[in-house]
Design a protein around this motif. Structure first.
Motif, mmCIF file in Angstrom:
data_model
loop_
_atom_site.group_PDB
_atom_site.id
_atom_site.type_symbol
_atom_site.label_atom_id
_atom_site.label_comp_id
_atom_site.label_asym_id
_atom_site.label_seq_id
_atom_site.Cartn_x
_atom_site.Cartn_y
_atom_site.Cartn_z
ATOM 1 N N UNK A 55 -63.135 -6.220 -25.464
ATOM 2 C CA UNK A 55 -62.482 -5.979 -26.749
ATOM 3 C C UNK A 55 -62.989 -6.934 -27.818
ATOM 4 N N UNK A 56 -63.034 -8.218 -27.520
ATOM 5 C CA UNK A 56 -63.498 -9.182 -28.521
ATOM 6 C C UNK A 56 -64.965 -8.937 -28.875
ATOM 7 N N UNK A 57 -65.768 -8.552 -27.892
ATOM 8 C CA UNK A 57 -67.174 -8.248 -28.164
ATOM 9 C C UNK A 57 -67.306 -7.028 -29.059
ATOM 10 N N UNK A 111 -55.141 -16.344 -24.882
ATOM 11 C CA UNK A 111 -56.446 -16.910 -25.242
ATOM 12 C C UNK A 111 -57.299 -15.873 -25.965
ATOM 13 N N UNK A 112 -57.257 -14.622 -25.481
ATOM 14 C CA UNK A 112 -57.989 -13.549 -26.151
ATOM 15 C C UNK A 112 -57.463 -13.341 -27.560
ATOM 16 N N UNK A 113 -56.154 -13.320 -27.692
ATOM 17 C CA UNK A 113 -55.542 -13.090 -28.995
ATOM 18 C C UNK A 113 -55.887 -14.222 -29.960
ATOM 19 N N UNK A 117 -57.645 -13.773 -33.553
ATOM 20 C CA UNK A 117 -57.015 -14.304 -34.767
ATOM 21 C C UNK A 117 -57.964 -15.250 -35.487
ATOM 22 N N UNK A 118 -58.654 -16.103 -34.745
ATOM 23 C CA UNK A 118 -59.597 -17.040 -35.358
ATOM 24 C C UNK A 118 -60.720 -16.287 -36.065
ATOM 25 N N UNK A 148 -52.746 -13.787 -38.587
ATOM 26 C CA UNK A 148 -51.800 -13.525 -37.502
ATOM 27 C C UNK A 148 -51.043 -12.221 -37.754
ATOM 28 N N UNK A 149 -50.607 -12.015 -39.006
ATOM 29 C CA UNK A 149 -49.860 -10.808 -39.353
ATOM 30 C C UNK A 149 -50.724 -9.566 -39.190
#
Length: 201
Positions: A55-57, A111-113, A117-118, A148-149
């Motif tokens: 997902x992050x990729x 950690x993924x979230x 967010x970052x 975050x929102x």
């Protein structure tokens, strides 16, 4: 094997899914599953890490680094919704099952979230720098909260689209457009100092 496990965990839940059914669905023997992964807990952890990494990729790959700030944010949203729509079991595993089972699985998802967010924070910060008439002090204070929102809203919309009954006819592009329109107008107003500081005022 991981494909079969993701499907079983997402559709039946971690506690109800058995190693026997996962092995059968994967077309392997149960001892072979234990040969590669020592326990059911290790198997769930491996599934979470794989789905989170994918997902992050997908989000990062969707963003064009040299595009205008609003296009970067748009493509990031579209990448998120296209991936979650294309991998509904993976998203259910991350968004619902892993969080409900408890530790240490919730920590993996957190950690993924945090990584997402970052990344979104950098996109919104870039948008703030590119905008005219931006209150820089306000932007510095608001950008992390906005990230975050926005991530929370995207998660909720993806979950609703996947689990709604009857199934939603909305496409990933529909969802990205809705959230982009909702976020960008408010983002622009807030960073230019036009936001409302108190409800009802």
């Amino acid at each position: 094997m991981l494909d079969a496990a993701v499907t079983a965990f997402a559709r039946r839940g971690y506690r109800a899914a058995s190693m026997d059914e996962i092995a059968e669905a994967a077309g392997v023997s149960k001892p072979l599953v234990y040969l590669y992964l020592n326990s059911k807990e290790d198997l769930l952890t491996a599934c979470i890490r794989r789905e989170a990494g994918a997902l992050t990729a997908a989000i990062r790959a969707a963003v064009e680094p040299r595009a205008p700030a609003d296009r970067q944010l748009w493509h990031g949203l579209l990448g998120f919704f296209e991936h979650t729509a294309g991998h509904p079991d993976g998203w259910t595993l991350l968004h619902t099952q892993a969080r409900s089972v408890g530790e240490p699985f919730a920590t993996e998802v957190a950690a993924m979230r945090a990584e997402i967010v970052a990344f979104v924070t950098t996109l919104i910060a870039a948008a703030a720098r590119a905008a005219e008439h931006v209150d820089t002090t306000l932007a510095a204070r608001e950008v992390p909260a906005l990230a975050v929102a926005l991530v929370g809203a995207a998660e909720s919309l993806a979950g609703w689209s996947i689990t709604s009954s009857p199934p939603s006819a909305r496409t990933p592009r529909d969802n990205a457009a809705t959230l982009m329109n909702f976020a960008w107008s408010g983002l622009s107003s807030l960073l230019e100092g036009g936001g409302r500081s108190e409800a009802g005022r």
